[in-house]
Enzyme design. Structure first.
Site, mmCIF file in Angstrom:
data_model
loop_
_atom_site.group_PDB
_atom_site.id
_atom_site.type_symbol
_atom_site.label_atom_id
_atom_site.label_comp_id
_atom_site.label_asym_id
_atom_site.label_seq_id
_atom_site.Cartn_x
_atom_site.Cartn_y
_atom_site.Cartn_z
ATOM 1 N N HIS A 105 -2.450 1.250 6.575
ATOM 2 C CA HIS A 105 -3.160 1.284 5.224
ATOM 3 C C HIS A 105 -3.541 2.567 4.687
ATOM 4 O O HIS A 105 -3.826 3.549 5.559
ATOM 5 C CB HIS A 105 -4.593 0.051 5.342
ATOM 6 C CG HIS A 105 -4.571 -0.438 3.504
ATOM 7 N ND1 HIS A 105 -3.819 -0.970 3.125
ATOM 8 C CD2 HIS A 105 -5.387 0.617 2.884
ATOM 9 C CE1 HIS A 105 -4.127 -1.052 1.955
ATOM 10 N NE2 HIS A 105 -5.379 -0.334 2.077
ATOM 11 N N HIS B 188 -5.455 1.686 -4.502
ATOM 12 C CA HIS B 188 -5.281 1.298 -3.008
ATOM 13 C C HIS B 188 -4.398 -0.620 -3.721
ATOM 14 O O HIS B 188 -4.649 -0.888 -4.661
ATOM 15 C CB HIS B 188 -5.956 1.555 -1.858
ATOM 16 C CG HIS B 188 -6.134 -0.021 -2.102
ATOM 17 N ND1 HIS B 188 -6.296 -0.805 -0.544
ATOM 18 C CD2 HIS B 188 -7.528 -0.518 -2.523
ATOM 19 C CE1 HIS B 188 -7.174 -1.631 -0.987
ATOM 20 N NE2 HIS B 188 -8.143 -1.426 -2.457
ATOM 21 N N CYS C 276 0.855 -1.756 -0.129
ATOM 22 C CA CYS C 276 0.011 0.125 0.135
ATOM 23 C C CYS C 276 0.846 1.463 -0.170
ATOM 24 O O CYS C 276 0.807 2.112 -0.800
ATOM 25 C CB CYS C 276 -0.800 0.013 1.464
ATOM 26 S SG CYS C 276 -0.441 0.405 3.022
#
Length: 357
Positions: A320, A332, A272
């Site tokens: 994240h 993402h 990420c």
């Protein structure tokens, strides 16, 4: 009254049958008591999602250790270069001192003061010789220089030793964190392996659908880029874009469909924060490598003020991050086994957004 007859003991054959039957019953009972129910697809998904989330947390920590290791290695290299330069300077000074000694030996033998100058501890000599008035001004200056160089060299060596020890410690943490990630991923796979054939087929079908969706997104992004290039070639104005944000989003869109790879920053796979850091780098903006550090790379942006290109963060520990593209969606890199994708920001526990300068 007649005497009661004692019951005759069971024969060996009968005992064997009874024992076997009892043992079989015990095994059956034990097997029944410990049999695990077949896990449902929903329960497996919940366990796997939890394990994957824990693995992603560890990935971001791994990234932090890796970044720290790289910085420490750079520092260690610089310090070791300083040590090498300091040692060269000391060697040169000792050569000069040796030349003075040789000259004196050729004339009248080595003067006691010069003999002391070749002592392994110039600082101690200087202190003794100064008291005894056994050195000339030139010799004293040379020794003071040697004293200063030796002090610097000792400090640099001590700093190098400490930095290398810290580097070893971070390296050990890196190995441990990598093992933790692999353990979590193995546990997730083991949970999936418990599924029945029908549910495994459903999981495989979902994975195939996810892959097809990601590939379609990547193809669409490539098609948009091709049409945009064609419009520019025809001198037709392209749709308005906000400069830097357009570059960030274009980079992220070009990665759609590429697999998640823990601790990867491209070009073939991303985690990420690897995706977000590289997207910003494409736009000429340096941000941190780790999601928790990216959280501090710019001012906080309220949800109702989000703009394309902003970084959006999720979960309480900020493990994240994605790139906001507008219309409540982001690009993402999700987790192991999945590909870079477009997803609504409402799909995960939203924590906030940042707009790096």
């Amino acid at each position: 009254m007649g005497k009661r007859r004692k019951p005759s003991p069971p024969s060996r054959a009968r005992m064997a049958v009874l024992t076997t039957a009892m043992a079989g019953g015990a095994v059956l009972a034990a097997g029944t008591a410990h049999a695990e129910p077949t896990p449902t697809l929903a329960s497996v998904k919940e366990q796997v999602d939890k394990l994957n989330e824990e693995a992603e947390q560890s990935v971001e920590q791994y990234n932090g250790f890796q970044d720290k290791q790289q910085k420490l290695q750079g520092e260690a290299n610089k310090i070791q270069e300083k040590v090498a330069r300091g040692q060269d300077a000391m060697n040169e000074l000792r050569t000069r001192l040796g030349a003075v000694a040789a000259d004196q030996y050729r004339n009248n033998g080595i003067d006691p003061s010069v003999q002391l100058m070749l002592d392994s501890d110039p600082a101690a000599y200087l202190e003794r010789a100064a008291v005894q008035n056994q050195v000339t001004d030139g010799q004293a200056a040379l020794l003071r220089q040697a004293q200063d160089e030796q002090r610097k060299l000792d400090q640099d060596r001590a700093e190098a030793t400490a930095t290398l020890a810290q580097l070893d410690s971070v390296g050990a943490e890196l190995v441990a964190k990598k093992q933790q990630i692999q353990t979590k991923l193995s546990q997730a796979q083991a949970v999936l392996n418990k599924l029945g054939a029908e549910d495994r087929a459903k999981v495989n079908a979902q994975q195939a659908a996810d892959k097809a969706k990601a590939e379609a997104q990547q193809a669409a992004a490539a098609d948009r880029a091709s049409r945009s290039s064609a419009r520019q070639d025809l001198n037709t104005p392209a749709p308005p874009a906000s400069g830097r944000a357009a570059t960030i989003i274009a980079f992220a869109q070009a990665q759609l469909g590429k697999p998640y790879g823990w601790s990867k920053s491209g070009p073939d796979s991303f985690d990420c924060s690897g995706l977000t850091s590289q997207a910003y780098k494409a736009a000429g903006v340096r941000i941190s490598r780790m999601s928790q550090d990216q959280w501090n790379d710019g001012p906080r942006i309220s949800r109702d003020a989000l703009q394309p290109g902003d970084l959006v963060f999720f979960y309480n520990d900020i493990h994240h991050v994605g790139i906001y593209i507008g219309d409540g969606k982001m690009i993402h890199a999700p987790r192991t086994g999945k590909n870079v994708e477009v997803l609504p920001i409402s799909a995960m526990p939203y924590m906030g957004a940042v707009r790096p300068a």
